[in-house]
Design a protein around this motif. Structure first.
Motif, PDB file in Angstrom:
ATOM      1  N   VAL A   1      34.845  66.093   1.093  1.00 15.43           N
ATOM      2  CA  VAL A   1      35.159  64.824  -0.895  1.00 15.43           C
ATOM      3  C   VAL A   1      35.466  63.785  -0.470  1.00 15.43           C
ATOM      4  O   VAL A   1      34.896  63.320   0.929  1.00 15.43           O
ATOM      5  CB  VAL A   1      37.128  65.971  -0.911  1.00 15.43           C
ATOM      6  CG1 VAL A   1      36.681  67.510  -1.106  1.00 15.43           C
ATOM      7  CG2 VAL A   1      37.740  65.132   0.978  1.00 15.43           C
ATOM      8  N   HIS A   2      35.519  62.834  -1.120  1.00 20.76           N
ATOM      9  CA  HIS A   2      35.682  61.435  -1.571  1.00 20.76           C
ATOM     10  C   HIS A   2      37.046  61.080  -1.280  1.00 20.76           C
ATOM     11  O   HIS A   2      37.400  60.397  -1.035  1.00 20.76           O
ATOM     12  CB  HIS A   2      34.654  61.592  -2.743  1.00 20.76           C
ATOM     13  CG  HIS A   2      35.385  60.288  -2.755  1.00 20.76           C
ATOM     14  ND1 HIS A   2      34.872  59.101  -2.727  1.00 20.76           N
ATOM     15  CD2 HIS A   2      35.374  58.924  -4.193  1.00 20.76           C
ATOM     16  CE1 HIS A   2      34.511  57.274  -2.030  1.00 20.76           C
ATOM     17  NE2 HIS A   2      35.267  57.651  -4.197  1.00 20.76           N
ATOM     18  N   HIS A   3      37.499  61.977  -2.378  1.00 22.04           N
ATOM     19  CA  HIS A   3      39.006  61.570  -1.245  1.00 22.04           C
ATOM     20  C   HIS A   3      39.794  62.654  -0.566  1.00 22.04           C
ATOM     21  O   HIS A   3      40.098  64.157  -1.443  1.00 22.04           O
ATOM     22  CB  HIS A   3      39.662  61.478  -3.142  1.00 22.04           C
ATOM     23  CG  HIS A   3      39.288  61.027  -4.208  1.00 22.04           C
ATOM     24  ND1 HIS A   3      38.879  61.122  -5.520  1.00 22.04           N
ATOM     25  CD2 HIS A   3      39.070  59.331  -4.533  1.00 22.04           C
ATOM     26  CE1 HIS A   3      38.705  60.366  -6.256  1.00 22.04           C
ATOM     27  NE2 HIS A   3      38.572  58.941  -5.700  1.00 22.04           N
ATOM     28  N   GLY A   4      40.534  62.321   0.352  1.00 19.62           N
ATOM     29  CA  GLY A   4      40.858  63.415   1.157  1.00 19.62           C
ATOM     30  C   GLY A   4      42.341  63.351   1.516  1.00 19.62           C
ATOM     31  O   GLY A   4      42.175  63.298   0.075  1.00 19.62           O
TER      32      GLY A   4
ATOM     33  N   THR B   1      32.512  53.070  -9.553  1.00 15.93           N
ATOM     34  CA  THR B   1      33.165  53.576 -10.189  1.00 15.93           C
ATOM     35  C   THR B   1      34.970  53.843  -9.987  1.00 15.93           C
ATOM     36  O   THR B   1      35.295  52.890  -8.918  1.00 15.93           O
ATOM     37  CB  THR B   1      32.739  55.021  -8.644  1.00 15.93           C
ATOM     38  OG1 THR B   1      32.778  55.328  -8.149  1.00 15.93           O
ATOM     39  CG2 THR B   1      31.145  54.670  -9.548  1.00 15.93           C
ATOM     40  N   GLY B   2      35.590  54.608  -9.830  1.00 18.18           N
ATOM     41  CA  GLY B   2      36.469  54.808  -9.429  1.00 18.18           C
ATOM     42  C   GLY B   2      38.124  54.451 -10.547  1.00 18.18           C
ATOM     43  O   GLY B   2      37.287  53.858 -11.167  1.00 18.18           O
ATOM     44  N   ALA B   3      38.819  53.285  -9.651  1.00 19.85           N
ATOM     45  CA  ALA B   3      39.711  53.196 -10.156  1.00 19.85           C
ATOM     46  C   ALA B   3      39.914  51.451  -9.907  1.00 19.85           C
ATOM     47  O   ALA B   3      40.211  50.952  -9.100  1.00 19.85           O
ATOM     48  CB  ALA B   3      41.332  53.534  -9.888  1.00 19.85           C
TER      49      ALA B   3
ATOM     50  N   GLY C   1      35.915  57.481 -17.164  1.00 20.33           N
ATOM     51  CA  GLY C   1      36.683  58.380 -16.214  1.00 20.33           C
ATOM     52  C   GLY C   1      36.331  58.403 -14.714  1.00 20.33           C
ATOM     53  O   GLY C   1      35.323  58.052 -13.686  1.00 20.33           O
ATOM     54  N   HIS C   2      37.974  58.193 -13.846  1.00 19.40           N
ATOM     55  CA  HIS C   2      37.822  58.184 -12.400  1.00 19.40           C
ATOM     56  C   HIS C   2      37.001  59.498 -10.822  1.00 19.40           C
ATOM     57  O   HIS C   2      36.160  59.098 -10.805  1.00 19.40           O
ATOM     58  CB  HIS C   2      39.057  57.790 -11.731  1.00 19.40           C
ATOM     59  CG  HIS C   2      39.483  57.811 -10.625  1.00 19.40           C
ATOM     60  ND1 HIS C   2      40.231  57.005  -9.676  1.00 19.40           N
ATOM     61  CD2 HIS C   2      38.321  58.035  -9.227  1.00 19.40           C
ATOM     62  CE1 HIS C   2      40.077  56.354  -8.271  1.00 19.40           C
ATOM     63  NE2 HIS C   2      38.966  57.648  -8.271  1.00 19.40           N
ATOM     64  N   HIS C   3      37.168  60.490 -11.528  1.00 21.41           N
ATOM     65  CA  HIS C   3      36.901  62.178 -11.363  1.00 21.41           C
ATOM     66  C   HIS C   3      35.541  61.910 -11.619  1.00 21.41           C
ATOM     67  O   HIS C   3      34.346  62.695 -10.707  1.00 21.41           O
ATOM     68  CB  HIS C   3      37.664  62.936 -11.792  1.00 21.41           C
ATOM     69  CG  HIS C   3      36.804  64.309 -11.429  1.00 21.41           C
ATOM     70  ND1 HIS C   3      37.307  65.011 -10.101  1.00 21.41           N
ATOM     71  CD2 HIS C   3      36.076  65.155 -11.621  1.00 21.41           C
ATOM     72  CE1 HIS C   3      37.058  65.955 -10.312  1.00 21.41           C
ATOM     73  NE2 HIS C   3      36.037  66.137 -10.920  1.00 21.41           N
TER      74      HIS C   3
ATOM     75  N   THR D   1      33.292  59.729 -12.039  1.00 18.30           N
ATOM     76  CA  THR D   1      32.302  58.931 -12.322  1.00 18.30           C
ATOM     77  C   THR D   1      32.154  58.691 -10.594  1.00 18.30           C
ATOM     78  O   THR D   1      31.062  58.299 -10.057  1.00 18.30           O
ATOM     79  CB  THR D   1      31.985  57.780 -12.399  1.00 18.30           C
ATOM     80  OG1 THR D   1      34.344  56.815 -11.987  1.00 18.30           O
ATOM     81  CG2 THR D   1      32.805  56.608 -13.984  1.00 18.30           C
ATOM     82  N   GLU D   2      32.448  59.694  -9.718  1.00 17.93           N
ATOM     83  CA  GLU D   2      32.687  59.602  -8.441  1.00 17.93           C
ATOM     84  C   GLU D   2      32.627  61.552  -7.899  1.00 17.93           C
ATOM     85  O   GLU D   2      33.078  61.830  -7.321  1.00 17.93           O
ATOM     86  CB  GLU D   2      34.352  59.583  -8.416  1.00 17.93           C
ATOM     87  CG  GLU D   2      34.565  58.096  -8.276  1.00 17.93           C
ATOM     88  CD  GLU D   2      35.286  57.510  -7.281  1.00 17.93           C
ATOM     89  OE1 GLU D   2      36.061  57.895  -7.180  1.00 17.93           O
ATOM     90  OE2 GLU D   2      34.946  56.185  -6.893  1.00 17.93           O
ATOM     91  N   ARG D   3      31.618  62.070  -9.267  1.00 20.28           N
ATOM     92  CA  ARG D   3      31.419  63.525  -8.362  1.00 20.28           C
ATOM     93  C   ARG D   3      29.532  63.380  -7.463  1.00 20.28           C
ATOM     94  O   ARG D   3      29.738  64.161  -6.643  1.00 20.28           O
ATOM     95  CB  ARG D   3      30.728  64.152  -9.535  1.00 20.28           C
ATOM     96  CG  ARG D   3      32.253  64.108 -10.241  1.00 20.28           C
ATOM     97  CD  ARG D   3      31.488  65.685 -11.713  1.00 20.28           C
ATOM     98  NE  ARG D   3      32.227  65.701 -12.545  1.00 20.28           N
ATOM     99  CZ  ARG D   3      32.226  65.500 -13.966  1.00 20.28           C
ATOM    100  NH1 ARG D   3      31.126  64.762 -14.330  1.00 20.28           N
ATOM    101  NH2 ARG D   3      33.115  65.673 -14.833  1.00 20.28           N
TER     102      ARG D   3
END
Ligand SMILES: [Zn+2]
Length: 246
Positions: A63-66, A171-173, A213-215, A217-219
């Motif tokens: 994952v990108h966000h653990g 990407t993201g926040a 979009g945070h999600h 742009t981070e797929r």
């Protein structure tokens, strides 16, 4: 098949993890089975993703966000307990890569998004996490392209130039990095999220701002990493999308 420690060490070097100061651990966050042949990937280590990975009999999740977030309590309680408990009882390894996965020059979130959006001459901006590049398009076509590529309708703020030539993005926040983009005098800055003060900052500095979009742009970083690992170690991989409208 690959040994868990070998995979962890390989990713540590490939993603240049040691070069980043981050709020979360980058690498193996929860230890599972020793030999890995099937991996599942997703944007965030939420409960829904872990449950799907169990259904798929995955040996590891990327994952990108653990499971560790900024300013969060350091206790394993509530839904975090549920997630850790499921991972441990099913012997699933959890690997999380945050900033190293944004920044990687080949498979990172920024470069992968830039490629999908047709940005030319892409390069990271030194001393910043943002990237810059060139486009030869108009705003309405670019907005339509974003929607087609990331499957989310972008929000647009600030000055709306018809022609877009110079772009910066992260990407993201990363809306808080808008000042880095202003320094570069680009026509447009794109990030995932938007804050209350971002539209005025864009307007007052003669720039367009897009929240895509945070999600959304981070797929692509975690997909790119997993694809690379599959080729390198002959693994099976499945990306699992857990819908998130932010
Ligand atoms: Zn993020």
């Amino acid at each position: 098949m690959v040994n868990q420690k070998e995979l962890n060490n390989y990713c540590h070097d490939y993603l240049d993890v040691a070069a980043f100061e981050d709020y979360c651990p980058n690498g193996l966050q929860v230890e599972g089975v020793e030999n890995i042949s099937k991996i599942v990937s997703g944007v965030s280590a939420n409960l829904a993703l872990i449950e799907r990975a169990i259904d798929e009999k995955a040996d590891a999740i990327f994952v990108h966000h653990g499971i560790f977030w900024k300013n969060e309590g350091q206790t394993i309680t509530g839904s975090k307990r549920r997630k850790v408990s499921l991972l441990l009882s099913h012997n699933i390894n959890l690997f999380g890569y945050h900033l190293p996965l944004d920044a990687h020059p080949k498979i990172g979130n920024n470069v992968q998004l830039g490629k999908r959006l047709g940005i030319q001459n892409m390069s990271p901006v030194s001393g910043s996490l943002i990237w810059q590049g060139e486009l030869n398009t108009n705003l309405s076509d670019f907005l339509a392209l974003i929607e087609e590529k990331v499957h989310r309708k972008p929000q647009v703020f600030g000055r709306k130039f018809e022609k877009i030539q110079r772009i910066a993005w992260c990407t993201g926040a990363a809306q808080g990095f808008i000042n880095d983009a202003i320094e570069l005098s680009v026509d447009l800055y794109l990030s995932g999220e938007v804050s209350e003060q971002t539209p005025a900052a864009a307007e007052e500095n003669n720039m367009t701002f897009i929240s895509a979009g945070h999600h959304a742009t981070e797929r692509y970083g975690v997909k790119g990493l997993s694809k690379h690992l599959c080729e390198k170690f002959k693994l099976q991989h499945q990306y699992i999308e857990v819908e998130n409208s932010v």
